[in-house]
Design an enzyme around this catalytic site. Structure first.
Site, PDB file in Angstrom:
ATOM      1  N   TYR A  60      14.541   8.055  78.116  1.00 48.76           N
ATOM      2  CA  TYR A  60      14.145   8.335  79.294  1.00 48.76           C
ATOM      3  C   TYR A  60      13.712   9.467  79.658  1.00 48.76           C
ATOM      4  CZ  TYR A  60      18.869   9.958  80.393  1.00 48.76           C
ATOM      5  OH  TYR A  60      20.213  10.974  80.685  1.00 48.76           O
ATOM      6  N   GLU A  61      12.905   9.324  80.954  1.00 47.93           N
ATOM      7  CA  GLU A  61      11.965  10.588  81.558  1.00 47.93           C
ATOM      8  C   GLU A  61      10.880  10.898  80.303  1.00 47.93           C
ATOM      9  OE1 GLU A  61      12.200  10.863  84.517  1.00 47.93           O
ATOM     10  OE2 GLU A  61      14.489  10.141  84.511  1.00 47.93           O
ATOM     11  N   GLY A  62      10.608   9.766  79.721  1.00 50.79           N
ATOM     12  CA  GLY A  62       9.306  10.138  78.612  1.00 50.79           C
ATOM     13  C   GLY A  62      10.017  10.128  77.172  1.00 50.79           C
TER      14      GLY A  62
END
Length: 606
Positions: A443-445
């Site tokens: 998550y968050e890239g």
């Protein structure tokens, strides 16, 4: 049940001896209250809260999970009480502006708090953690009315916050966002769409939840240039700033996940929900990057925290568990077998965890100083200062997020390995750390996205290699100062070689990418990991230099701590840093072996 112990000794070493935070805080316009005594008292109290309140809920929260009924989410037993203690302690507003109810301490103080909370109980820490990102976004991009309406209850912890980006058809490619926002006569917008993977989207810890939502206006351009940002509260604020009528936003379902089960990950439905534009029209993605960068630095903690927690638990186990005799002779002759900590391979795993946890923590603290200066620039309205430190932090952010979460996950698996078969059994807690940490690289890239951001955008496109040149010069200048010290010379010389190589690799990739555009994507992951190993080497040299200086000047009161720092630095340089050369070789390999197979020929199933 395993317990968490706040690593206060190591934290104080970094703050006071490696990075000289007392002088740093004294130089900040808002750092007058962050005196050494105050900082130490805050760390001690936060450590107590994490050890006594949050850590005992870690395993029970995983067993119970969150429950959705009639659109309402119930968090695990003990979470509401723990959150109230968190609010009563004033922890949410630790680094928030005093004008909106915060304590006005430097931004880095919030990171120190988050590290301990995230290590003790990451799923719990996500609830207030998401709120911090919402607070930063509103503070930097909201108008004064929005700040007065939302920042005060968010700062007090009475309200929570989220970030709503991802939709079923798009994750990283936000140009595909379909959620729409229709202008209304009263100046608000009717927001309609579905968002998925929304952490803290619905829960029972706060009286209201403020969603920060990406959506499109009716006449918006296509792609990322046509995205705007909106505040969409669960309950509309009333005239007195309290909770008013229910808005048209509901939780459709909870995701069934591999880990972090005590954190509510929601599918959120917006059905003509009343929203309020924040920032300029069609510039929502730029505004949202404030939130995303906050979240990415926070996610980097989930590389450091699990490495620390896994190390603490597996170290205790290795001291007690007995199996066979050490190859160098009996270590515990009065026992039936030696403790497994005497076996070299077990020490390899433990020292890897220790080196990553302590090296990663130091990397975060190094970055936190930069964040303090950037925040001060925003407060002072000094755009030049903001740009300077945003560039420095922007270069490090993908390294922190990508590299530290990858190594953190590796460390959780090593911890489980130290336990052997017992690590696979739930009651020991090791398999939970593995499950909870796996999401950190996603998550968050994902790591691949962080790598593309680093190499493709920050290094090649935006700075033409300048970002690497500038940072590697800082590293090389520090290394040169310690070449004459016989204890530090091997580290310093190796680091000087690596900084030179880093620049050569960057230039070779820049030239090769002109002929083969796929090379950037093919090389990005290796480039990020190489950059991470070199950056951590720099940070370990800084720790080793501080330890050596203390041993020379009064370290006799606790020589074991400083000697352990030097020994761990030696382990890192000899056993972990050589991995960088594998990445150096791989990143320069031609893309042909990756791209020569057509998609339909990737599998021959008969």
């Amino acid at each position: 049940m395993p317990v968490y112990k706040a690593p206060l000794r190591d934290m104080r070493f970094l703050l006071n001896e490696v990075f000289d935070y007392p002088s740093h805080y004294a130089s900040l316009e808002g750092g007058a209250n962050a005196t050494p005594d105050i900082v130490d008292a805050i760390l001690s109290e936060c450590g107590r809260f994490c050890e006594e309140v949050l850590s005992p809920l870690y395993q029970s929260g995983d067993e119970e999970g969150c429950v959705l009924k009639d659109g309402e989410v119930t968090t695990p037993k003990g979470y509401k009480d723990a959150y109230q203690q968190y609010v009563m302690g004033g922890w949410q507003g630790l680094s928030a502006p005093e004008a909106y109810g915060g304590q006005g301490l430097p931004a880095s103080m919030g990171l120190l708090k988050q590290e301990m909370m995230g290590t003790a109980n990451w799923p719990f820490s996500m609830y207030p953690g998401l709120s911090l990102g919402a607070m930063n976004t509103i503070y930097l991009h909201g108008d004064e009315d929005q700040k007065q309406t939302y920042l005060v209850p968010l700062t007090e912890g009475r309200w929570g916050g989220t970030m709503c980006l991802t939709e079923p058809q798009c994750g990283t490619d936000l140009g595909q966002v379909k959620t729409r926002a229709e202008p209304q006569a009263d100046g608000s917008y009717a927001v309609t769409g579905t968002k998925i993977f929304i952490s803290s989207g619905e829960h029972d810890l706060t009286e209201n939840i403020v969603h920060i939502v990406l959506a499109r206006l009716p006449d918006a351009p296509k792609g990322t240039r046509g995205i705007s940002l909106f505040i969409v509260p669960k309950f509309l604020p009333d005239a007195d700033g309290g909770v008013g009528e229910r808005n048209g936003v509901t939780c459709g379902s909870l995701e069934k996940k591999m880990g972090i089960k005590a954190s509510a990950t929601c599918v959120m439905n917006f059905d003509g929900a009343k929203g309020f534009l924040i920032g300029p029209e069609n510039q929502g993605l730029e505004c949202m990057f404030t939130f995303m960068n906050t979240a990415r630095i926070g996610t980097a903690i989930q590389g450091v925290g699990p490495a620390e927690l896994s190390y603490q638990w597996s170290l205790d186990y290795a001291k007690e568990r007995r199996s066979m005799r050490a190859l160098s002779g009996k270590k515990d002759p009065d026992q039936a077998a030696d403790a497994i900590i005497h076996h070299a391979d077990v020490r390899r795993m433990l020292l890897t965890q220790k080196a990553v946890a302590e090296g990663g923590r130091a990397m975060l603290y190094y970055a936190a100083r930069l964040a303090d200066h950037m925040v001060e620039g925003h407060t002072q309205g000094d755009d030049k200062k903001v740009e300077e430190y945003d560039d420095k932090l922007g270069f490090l952010t993908p390294i922190l997020k990508g590299f530290l979460t990858e190594l953190g996950y590796e460390c959780t698996n090593l911890g489980m390995q130290v336990f052997g078969g017992h690590g696979y059994i739930r009651e020991h807690g090791m398999e939970q750390i593995v499950r909870d940490t796996r999401i950190a690289t996603l998550y968050e890239g994902t790591t691949g996205i962080q790598a593309l951001d680093l190499l493709g955008r920050k290094v090649l496109l935006m700075t033409k290699g300048g970002a690497v040149r500038d940072f590697s010069l800082t590293v090389a200048n520090f290394a040169r100062k310690h070449v004459a010290d016989k204890r530090l010379r091997p580290f310093a010389v190796e680091l000087l070689k690596l900084t030179a190589q880093w620049n050569v690799l960057t230039m070779r990739l820049m030239l090769a990418a002109r002929k083969d555009r796929d090379l950037v994507s093919a090389a990005a992951n290796d480039f990020l990991m190489y950059s991470g190993y070199v950056t951590m080497a720099y940070i370990w040299l800084r720790q080793a230099a501080a330890a050596a200086a203390r041993l020379d000047n009064g370290g006799e009161q606790a020589p074991e701590f400083y000697q352990a720092k030097l020994a761990t630095a030696e382990f890192y340089f000899e056993r972990l840093l050589p991995r960088a050369q594998t990445h150096a070789t791989s990143m320069l390999s031609p893309t042909r072996s990756l791209m020569q197979l057509d998609a339909e020929h990737m599998s021959f199933m008969g």
